[in-house]
Design a protein around this motif. Structure first.
Motif, mmCIF file in Angstrom:
data_model
loop_
_atom_site.group_PDB
_atom_site.id
_atom_site.type_symbol
_atom_site.label_atom_id
_atom_site.label_comp_id
_atom_site.label_asym_id
_atom_site.label_seq_id
_atom_site.Cartn_x
_atom_site.Cartn_y
_atom_site.Cartn_z
ATOM 1 N N ASP A 84 0.869 -1.169 0.000
ATOM 2 C CA ASP A 84 0.000 0.000 0.000
ATOM 3 C C ASP A 84 0.910 1.223 0.000
ATOM 4 O OD1 ASP A 84 -1.952 1.859 0.220
ATOM 5 O OD2 ASP A 84 -2.787 1.155 2.103
ATOM 6 N N TYR A 85 1.262 1.710 -1.174
ATOM 7 C CA TYR A 85 2.236 2.780 -1.272
ATOM 8 C C TYR A 85 1.879 3.675 -2.459
ATOM 9 C CZ TYR A 85 4.267 -0.195 -4.922
ATOM 10 O OH TYR A 85 4.456 -0.966 -6.044
ATOM 11 N N TYR A 86 2.582 4.791 -2.574
ATOM 12 C CA TYR A 86 2.357 5.740 -3.658
ATOM 13 C C TYR A 86 2.923 5.132 -4.930
ATOM 14 C CZ TYR A 86 1.518 10.514 -5.383
ATOM 15 O OH TYR A 86 1.035 11.627 -6.030
ATOM 16 N N ALA A 87 2.058 4.622 -5.787
ATOM 17 C CA ALA A 87 2.495 3.746 -6.868
ATOM 18 C C ALA A 87 2.593 4.444 -8.217
ATOM 19 C CB ALA A 87 1.541 2.557 -6.978
ATOM 20 N N VAL A 88 2.540 5.758 -8.247
ATOM 21 C CA VAL A 88 2.687 6.500 -9.493
ATOM 22 C C VAL A 88 3.818 7.512 -9.328
ATOM 23 C CG1 VAL A 88 0.258 6.220 -10.117
ATOM 24 C CG2 VAL A 88 0.957 8.204 -8.770
ATOM 25 N N PRO A 89 4.471 7.925 -10.408
ATOM 26 C CA PRO A 89 5.499 8.963 -10.282
ATOM 27 C C PRO A 89 4.890 10.249 -9.724
ATOM 28 C CG PRO A 89 5.613 7.896 -12.431
ATOM 29 C CD PRO A 89 4.348 7.419 -11.785
ATOM 30 N N PHE A 90 5.601 10.880 -8.790
ATOM 31 C CA PHE A 90 5.058 12.095 -8.191
ATOM 32 C C PHE A 90 5.072 13.222 -9.218
ATOM 33 C CE2 PHE A 90 4.990 16.060 -5.931
ATOM 34 C CZ PHE A 90 3.988 15.840 -5.003
ATOM 35 N N ASP A 91 3.941 13.900 -9.331
ATOM 36 C CA ASP A 91 3.782 14.989 -10.300
ATOM 37 C C ASP A 91 3.055 16.133 -9.600
ATOM 38 O OD1 ASP A 91 3.141 16.706 -12.383
ATOM 39 O OD2 ASP A 91 2.623 15.094 -13.776
ATOM 40 N N VAL A 92 3.720 17.290 -9.504
ATOM 41 C CA VAL A 92 3.102 18.412 -8.789
ATOM 42 C C VAL A 92 1.796 18.838 -9.443
ATOM 43 C CG1 VAL A 92 5.242 19.299 -7.796
ATOM 44 C CG2 VAL A 92 4.540 20.049 -10.077
ATOM 45 N N SER A 93 1.638 18.587 -10.733
ATOM 46 C CA SER A 93 0.393 19.003 -11.395
ATOM 47 C C SER A 93 -0.806 18.192 -10.925
ATOM 48 C CB SER A 93 0.536 18.899 -12.914
ATOM 49 O OG SER A 93 0.676 17.552 -13.331
ATOM 50 N N ASP A 94 -0.547 17.075 -10.230
ATOM 51 C CA ASP A 94 -1.649 16.317 -9.624
ATOM 52 C C ASP A 94 -2.211 17.013 -8.385
ATOM 53 O OD1 ASP A 94 -1.543 14.271 -11.477
ATOM 54 O OD2 ASP A 94 -0.170 13.045 -10.286
ATOM 55 N N TRP A 95 -1.520 18.050 -7.912
ATOM 56 C CA TRP A 95 -1.868 18.674 -6.635
ATOM 57 C C TRP A 95 -2.001 20.197 -6.817
ATOM 58 C CZ3 TRP A 95 -2.998 15.186 -3.011
ATOM 59 C CH2 TRP A 95 -2.477 13.895 -3.170
ATOM 60 N N PRO A 96 -3.034 20.643 -7.493
ATOM 61 C CA PRO A 96 -3.134 22.074 -7.837
ATOM 62 C C PRO A 96 -3.396 23.004 -6.667
ATOM 63 C CG PRO A 96 -5.119 20.894 -8.491
ATOM 64 C CD PRO A 96 -4.136 19.846 -8.069
ATOM 65 N N SER A 97 -3.801 22.474 -5.517
ATOM 66 C CA SER A 97 -4.137 23.374 -4.404
ATOM 67 C C SER A 97 -2.963 23.614 -3.459
ATOM 68 C CB SER A 97 -5.328 22.820 -3.605
ATOM 69 O OG SER A 97 -4.981 21.607 -2.957
ATOM 70 N N VAL A 98 -1.828 22.935 -3.694
ATOM 71 C CA VAL A 98 -0.658 23.098 -2.824
ATOM 72 C C VAL A 98 0.592 23.248 -3.682
ATOM 73 C CG1 VAL A 98 -1.604 21.890 -0.811
ATOM 74 C CG2 VAL A 98 -0.469 20.585 -2.630
ATOM 75 N N GLY A 99 1.678 23.670 -3.047
ATOM 76 C CA GLY A 99 2.930 23.829 -3.765
ATOM 77 C C GLY A 99 3.013 25.151 -4.507
ATOM 78 N N PRO A 100 4.149 25.412 -5.173
ATOM 79 C CA PRO A 100 4.368 26.707 -5.818
ATOM 80 C C PRO A 100 3.355 26.989 -6.924
ATOM 81 C CG PRO A 100 6.428 25.469 -5.625
ATOM 82 C CD PRO A 100 5.333 24.529 -5.268
ATOM 83 N N ARG A 101 2.993 28.262 -7.035
ATOM 84 C CA ARG A 101 2.148 28.724 -8.122
ATOM 85 C C ARG A 101 2.981 29.573 -9.079
ATOM 86 N NH1 ARG A 101 -3.477 30.401 -4.921
ATOM 87 N NH2 ARG A 101 -3.995 28.270 -4.252
ATOM 88 N N GLU A 102 2.639 29.515 -10.334
ATOM 89 C CA GLU A 102 3.376 30.283 -11.337
ATOM 90 C C GLU A 102 2.868 31.723 -11.333
ATOM 91 O OE1 GLU A 102 3.678 28.601 -15.182
ATOM 92 O OE2 GLU A 102 4.374 26.653 -14.468
ATOM 93 N N LEU A 103 3.637 32.576 -10.692
ATOM 94 C CA LEU A 103 3.294 33.987 -10.591
ATOM 95 C C LEU A 103 4.432 34.823 -11.157
ATOM 96 C CD1 LEU A 103 2.023 33.979 -6.880
ATOM 97 C CD2 LEU A 103 0.607 33.879 -8.934
ATOM 98 N N SER A 104 4.111 35.991 -11.682
ATOM 99 C CA SER A 104 5.162 36.913 -12.088
ATOM 100 C C SER A 104 5.724 37.593 -10.848
ATOM 101 C CB SER A 104 4.607 37.952 -13.060
ATOM 102 O OG SER A 104 3.717 38.838 -12.382
ATOM 103 N N TYR A 105 6.940 38.106 -10.985
ATOM 104 C CA TYR A 105 7.536 38.760 -9.817
ATOM 105 C C TYR A 105 6.764 40.003 -9.414
ATOM 106 C CZ TYR A 105 9.875 42.011 -13.088
ATOM 107 O OH TYR A 105 10.154 42.945 -14.049
#
Length: 506
Positions: A84-105
């Motif tokens: 019972d483990y994370y069986a797919v390659p980790f992809d940040v695009s699977d998690w749109p509500s967390v992690g860095p957002r693409e913003l201009s400076y």
């Protein structure tokens, strides 16, 4: 019967009694040892398959001569369903509500500072700008790779205010990589420094170096790190007092923090290590793959400790490991108190490690230990978290009093250890079936092992339905892990009805 014959008869009878008694004692001792061994074996994992896996891995690592036995146990464990483990390659695009957002400076810097941009495009310009920064400086880093080598990265010693902060910001989010061959990384001891949109990467030859990307100490209050990536550090963000001065009110938000390999070091491994600071906030971060293979082999995704008062750990994705590596050691998701601090080093010599911390809306997955460890954490609000494939939640020691734990969905158990206390209400606890390994949360959510937590059907909704209300002082800003506003019916866990932020690449 002669005297000698009588004596000989008594001797044989005594010898017989002795042998029988010794045999009974020996057999009892063997039984006790066997029972203890079996009990310890069975308790070494939340399921029989996991216990087999843990013990097989231990044998392979520590007893080379028994390697075939360890391999056999691992093979049986796989067939029994330990995977019972994370069986797919980790992809940040699977998690749109967390992690860095693409913003201009220009979006990451207040408009009031848009007249203060200073552009740098090479290492020399960057180092000079950091050392000579003035209040209201905004250092904009052009796309590229910048290597900094030293014990630490020194910053300007000027004093700043909320109206005159200093920014280090990428011209384009994710297009700037600052490589650090340092021990402490950026040494922040002045307030109101902001770091935005940059990839920070540890490139040290040994894991005994590259401890931190940021070391925030003493006067480094109101530190702000956002929309950045921090890769290959033992404790990427380290916060602590210096000479009786405490760095308070920092924000760590929308970052992606991880290691590309287990850290082979005796030093602490914990991506967010916050000691002694009040009112810190860690929110909307991705924290993953923080294994430790040196020293005590204990690691934490994030913890607050050292007499810290106030603050929040919310809406974070914590995946202890994103592969089936059969990790050695104890990998804890989140903690209030961590491994503890000597009372003389805690802020104001407090009896508690933390007080009045909010832990909510976090999704914690695939840990070899508990999803949340409360070690002398006092008066915490712990609610609407989801702990998947962890050992659950621990409240430990009498100082862990006044904790209010409710509305959580928990794989594993809630344990009150060493006289730990807390009010528990409306938590949905699904311990996995020990012998079959079946995880009931896989009947509630679509594909939870891979991070897809859409709620399957009305029966699943009913299983998660909760009647506890959110505290009044939390209602106004409350939404779920996906940013979904709360609407009735209120469900336990980090995911509310209608949330669709998992595995969607629309």
């Amino acid at each position: 019967m002669s005297f000698s014959s009588f004596t000989q008869s008594r001797f044989y009878r005594a010898l017989k009694v002795y042998l029988i008694s010794s045999s009974v004692v020996l057999h009892l001792l063997v039984v006790v040892i066997l029972v203890q061994f079996v009990s310890g074996f069975l308790a070494s994992g939340p399921t029989f398959a996991k216990a087999l896996s843990n013990n097989g891995n231990n044998i392979k690592q520590n007893y080379p001569s028994l390697e075939p036995l360890g391999s056999m146990m691992l093979s049986v464990a796989d067939k029994q369903g330990a995977s019972d483990y994370y069986a797919v390659p980790f992809d940040v695009s699977d998690w749109p509500s967390v992690g860095p957002r693409e913003l201009s400076y220009t979006e990451m810097v207040p408009k009031s500072l848009h007249d203060a941009f200073l552009y740098v495009s090479n290492v020399k310009e960057l180092e000079l700008a950091l050392r000579n920064a003035k209040p209201r400086s905004v250092i904009v880093v052009k796309p590229g790779v910048y290597l900094l080598k030293s014990k630490r990265v020194g910053l300007s010693k000027v004093d700043t205010t909320a109206e005159t902060p200093i920014y280090l910001v990428a011209e384009k989010t994710g297009a700037v990589t600052i490589e650090l061959d340092t021990s402490e990384g950026f040494y922040v001891d002045k307030p109101h420094w902001h770091f935005m949109g940059i990839n920070f990467k540890g490139v040290c030859a040994s894991d005994s170096r590259c401890h931190h990307a940021f070391h925030v100490v003493g006067g480094g209050s109101f530190f702000h790190l956002a929309h950045s990536q921090l890769v290959d550090f033992s404790s990427a963000i380290k916060v602590n007092e210096y000479k009786g001065v405490y760095p308070d009110s920092g924000v760590i938000a929308y970052n992606h923090i991880y290691n590309t390999h287990p850290r082979n070091t005796r030093a602490p491994v914990n991506p967010i290590n916050m000691d002694q600071g009040n009112d810190w906030i860690a929110t909307h971060n991705i924290i993953r793959d923080f294994l430790k293979y040196g020293g005590n082999r204990i690691s934490y995704g994030a913890y607050f400790k050292g007499g810290a008062v106030g603050g929040e750990i919310s809406n974070n994705l914590v995946i202890c490991e994103t592969s089936e590596s059969r990790a050695r050691g104890s990998i804890v998701g989140l903690s209030l108190g961590g491994g503890g601090m000597n009372i003389k080093h805690r802020r104001e010599n407090s009896e508690f490690e933390t007080k009045d911390i909010i832990v909510r809306n976090n999704l914690v997955m695939h840990c070899t230990d508990v999803g949340l460890y409360v070690n002398r954490g006092q008066d915490s609000l712990i609610y609407n978290n989801t702990f998947y494939n962890t050992y659950g939640l621990d409240l430990r020691f009498p100082e862990s009093s006044g904790n209010n734990v409710f509305n959580n969905v928990i794989n594993g158990k809630i344990r009150k250890r060493d006289n730990g206390t807390g009010k528990l209400s409306n938590n949905v606890v699904f311990d996995r079936d020990y012998w079959s390994g079946k995880n009931r949360l896989q009947q509630i959510y679509s594909e939870p092992q891979n991070g897809k937590l859409e709620i399957l059907n009305p029966e699943a909704v009913e299983a998660l339905m909760d009647t506890t209300e959110i505290p009044l002082d939390q209602q106004e800003s409350f939404s779920d892990f996906c940013g979904q506003p709360i609407t009735p019916p209120l469900l336990a866990g980090a995911i509310q009805l209608g949330s669709r932020c998992f595995g969607s690449k629309e």
